[in-house]
Design a protein around this motif. Sequence first.
Motif, PDB file in Angstrom:
ATOM      1  N   HIS A  85       0.903  -1.232  -0.060  1.00 36.40           N
ATOM      2  CA  HIS A  85       0.150   0.054   0.011  1.00 36.40           C
ATOM      3  C   HIS A  85       0.888   1.268  -0.006  1.00 36.40           C
ATOM      4  O   HIS A  85       0.456   2.433  -0.160  1.00 36.40           O
ATOM      5  N   LYS A  86       2.030   1.142   0.221  1.00 26.24           N
ATOM      6  CA  LYS A  86       2.969   2.331   0.505  1.00 26.24           C
ATOM      7  C   LYS A  86       2.969   3.107  -0.962  1.00 26.24           C
ATOM      8  O   LYS A  86       3.124   4.434  -0.913  1.00 26.24           O
ATOM      9  N   THR A 189       4.205   7.348   6.621  1.00 21.29           N
ATOM     10  CA  THR A 189       3.070   6.586   7.363  1.00 21.29           C
ATOM     11  C   THR A 189       2.256   7.928   7.937  1.00 21.29           C
ATOM     12  O   THR A 189       2.666   8.905   7.911  1.00 21.29           O
ATOM     13  N   CYS A 229      -3.044  -4.668  10.074  1.00 18.68           N
ATOM     14  CA  CYS A 229      -2.001  -4.453  10.960  1.00 18.68           C
ATOM     15  C   CYS A 229      -1.618  -2.918  11.003  1.00 18.68           C
ATOM     16  O   CYS A 229      -2.016  -2.291  10.396  1.00 18.68           O
ATOM     17  N   GLY A 231       1.486  -0.473  11.924  1.00 17.78           N
ATOM     18  CA  GLY A 231       2.750   0.249  12.103  1.00 17.78           C
ATOM     19  C   GLY A 231       2.711   1.477  12.808  1.00 17.78           C
ATOM     20  O   GLY A 231       2.470   1.866  13.843  1.00 17.78           O
ATOM     21  N   GLY A 232       2.773   2.475  11.682  1.00 18.60           N
ATOM     22  CA  GLY A 232       2.601   3.695  11.904  1.00 18.60           C
ATOM     23  C   GLY A 232       1.069   3.843  11.722  1.00 18.60           C
ATOM     24  O   GLY A 232       0.640   5.045  12.339  1.00 18.60           O
ATOM     25  N   GLY A 233       0.263   3.105  11.021  1.00 15.43           N
ATOM     26  CA  GLY A 233      -0.971   3.309  10.978  1.00 15.43           C
ATOM     27  C   GLY A 233      -1.653   3.387   9.773  1.00 15.43           C
ATOM     28  O   GLY A 233      -2.846   3.575   9.558  1.00 15.43           O
ATOM     29  N   SER A 234      -0.826   3.559   8.446  1.00 13.74           N
ATOM     30  CA  SER A 234      -1.425   4.014   7.473  1.00 13.74           C
ATOM     31  C   SER A 234      -2.195   3.148   6.652  1.00 13.74           C
ATOM     32  O   SER A 234      -3.445   3.446   6.123  1.00 13.74           O
ATOM     33  N   ASN A 235      -1.999   1.964   6.559  1.00 15.89           N
ATOM     34  CA  ASN A 235      -2.874   0.904   6.005  1.00 15.89           C
ATOM     35  C   ASN A 235      -4.099   0.778   6.622  1.00 15.89           C
ATOM     36  O   ASN A 235      -5.170   0.452   6.133  1.00 15.89           O
ATOM     37  N   GLY A 303       8.546  -3.626   9.305  1.00 17.59           N
ATOM     38  CA  GLY A 303       7.413  -2.525   8.981  1.00 17.59           C
ATOM     39  C   GLY A 303       6.592  -2.154  10.123  1.00 17.59           C
ATOM     40  O   GLY A 303       5.805  -0.992  10.063  1.00 17.59           O
ATOM     41  N   GLU A 350       4.288  -8.261   7.874  1.00 17.79           N
ATOM     42  CA  GLU A 350       3.634  -7.362   8.375  1.00 17.79           C
ATOM     43  C   GLU A 350       2.044  -7.651   8.360  1.00 17.79           C
ATOM     44  O   GLU A 350       1.127  -7.559   9.501  1.00 17.79           O
ATOM     45  N   SER A 376      -1.830  -5.746   3.520  1.00 22.62           N
ATOM     46  CA  SER A 376      -1.184  -4.571   3.247  1.00 22.62           C
ATOM     47  C   SER A 376       0.200  -4.655   2.061  1.00 22.62           C
ATOM     48  O   SER A 376       0.500  -3.771   1.372  1.00 22.62           O
ATOM     49  N   GLY A 377       0.642  -5.911   2.165  1.00 23.65           N
ATOM     50  CA  GLY A 377       1.785  -6.032   0.956  1.00 23.65           C
ATOM     51  C   GLY A 377       2.160  -7.699   0.674  1.00 23.65           C
ATOM     52  O   GLY A 377       1.521  -8.141   1.314  1.00 23.65           O
TER      53      GLY A 377
HETATM   54  C1  LIG Z   1       5.217  -0.318   5.680  1.00 28.12           C
HETATM   55  C2  LIG Z   1       4.201  -1.456   5.845  1.00 28.12           C
HETATM   56  C3  LIG Z   1       3.343  -1.769   6.920  1.00 28.12           C
HETATM   57  C4  LIG Z   1       3.368  -0.609   8.092  1.00 28.12           C
HETATM   58  O1  LIG Z   1       2.917   0.674   7.960  1.00 28.12           O
HETATM   59  P1  LIG Z   1       1.520   1.120   8.325  1.00 28.12           P
HETATM   60  O2  LIG Z   1       1.784   2.855   7.920  1.00 28.12           O
HETATM   61  O3  LIG Z   1       1.119   0.803   9.570  1.00 28.12           O
HETATM   62  O4  LIG Z   1       0.623   0.785   7.147  1.00 28.12           O
HETATM   63  C5  LIG Z   1       2.441  -2.486   6.932  1.00 28.12           C
HETATM   64  N1  LIG Z   1       2.509  -3.462   5.680  1.00 28.12           N
HETATM   65  C6  LIG Z   1       3.437  -3.345   4.916  1.00 28.12           C
HETATM   66  C7  LIG Z   1       3.463  -4.655   3.802  1.00 28.12           C
HETATM   67  C8  LIG Z   1       4.311  -2.559   4.835  1.00 28.12           C
HETATM   68  O5  LIG Z   1       5.291  -2.440   3.960  1.00 28.12           O
END
Ligand SMILES: *Cc1c(COP(=O)(O)O)cnc(C)c1O
Length: 408
Positions: A85-86, A189, A229, A231-235, A303, A350, A376-377
């Motif tokens: 999703h990045k 993120t 999931c 991490g920073g929270g974006s997905n 991540g 992740e 997300s990936g």
């Molecule tokens: C970077 C990453 C994340 C964590 O980032 P969020 O901002 O929390 O989404 C999650 N999944 C994948 C596959 C990533 O590459």
Amino acid sequence: MNSRGYHGEFGGAFIPEILTATFDQLVDAFEKAKNDPCFWEEYVDVMSTYSCRPTPLTFAGNLTNHFKGARIYIKREDLNHTGAHKANNVMGQGLLVKRMGKHRVIAETGAGQHGVATATMAARFGFRCSIYMGEVDVDRQRPNVFWMERLGAEVIPVKEGTRILKDAINEAFRDWVTNMDDTHYVLGTACGPHPFPEIVSYFQSIIGKEARDQIMECEGKLPSRIYACVGGGSNALGIFSGFLDDGVELVGVEAGGEGVDTGRHASRLASNAGSVGVAQGYKSYFLQDRDGQMEETHSVAAGLDYVGVSPILASHRERGRIRFEAATDSEVLDALSLTIKKEGLIPALESAHAFAQAFKETPELSRDHIILINQSGRGDKDIFTIAEAFSDPGWQKFIRKKGNEYGT
Ligand SMILES: *Cc1c(COP(=O)(O)O)cnc(C)c1O
């Protein structure tokens, strides 16, 4: 959100005064873009011709039969260009950079995925690109460094401090202060000072918009629960944003690492380990000691291995709108193995956190419920970590042989 970028008590913009004009310019460009109906269209057009939007929604029939619970659907962000999703975020910010008339982008990266995504965007748009990365991470993440350099980015190893992500963030800000006239800082993120949490979650909201239409199209009703999931929270914010106003239960899954009681994890919201503070330009929950020094974090998924979390998510937690859980490394590896075998899908480590939590809960629900998992990936990038975690003998032999070829 209020005008100073606060979501409840979280967020804000704690920035050096010298950057005020640059932030004002960014807020202004973002507001104008959001209010321009052509802008979102242009964004969707870029994402559908350069990435893989709309990404499909996949019914996981075999996993559904396996757990004999809710029907499981998977949103396929792994099919984006560069594998996660990045891409949504960096391509969107690239369009903003064009509108601001700037020609250079910088970013910081820990595991290197955001660096690769940013370097890809820069190559496509013709921007100069510098990526800050802690020296320790440069050594650990050679494949990503290799791609960033092939893509034409300058990778700058940061030798200050502990030589990891947080030191790279400091250096990137230093660069920005010096070069703000022509440079944009592509934050990766939904964290950092306002307006970054809003910008990043705005572009990621494309996930939730599509997912909502897709599930209505194939099932005629909304899911009962959605897992992502954090991490920073974006997905997570991206997929949740399509369902915030409905009764759908939203579940954010953090890195439980070796267990939230061990101190070796990255759970800021699901465990009691996080506390409110101000760091890296924003107010949120952080894993910090009593003096506000950032703690070390751990996760099998690079991540998710981050001390802070989106102020927008912190405020949703405060209001009880999103439930937060943590999945441990070993639960994640089990969920990953099962998903690969049952569906032929390879989620990133992740993303596998979301799968692990969903698998714990899906047997509670009957077949007339739907659950939705955000993949997300893709996990190809994790081959080194996964092969090592499973002590794969063939892989070890392969690595040894490669090492010998280079005389080590
Ligand atoms: C970077 C990453 C994340 C964590 O980032 P969020 O901002 O929390 O989404 C999650 N999944 C994948 C596959 C990533 O590459």
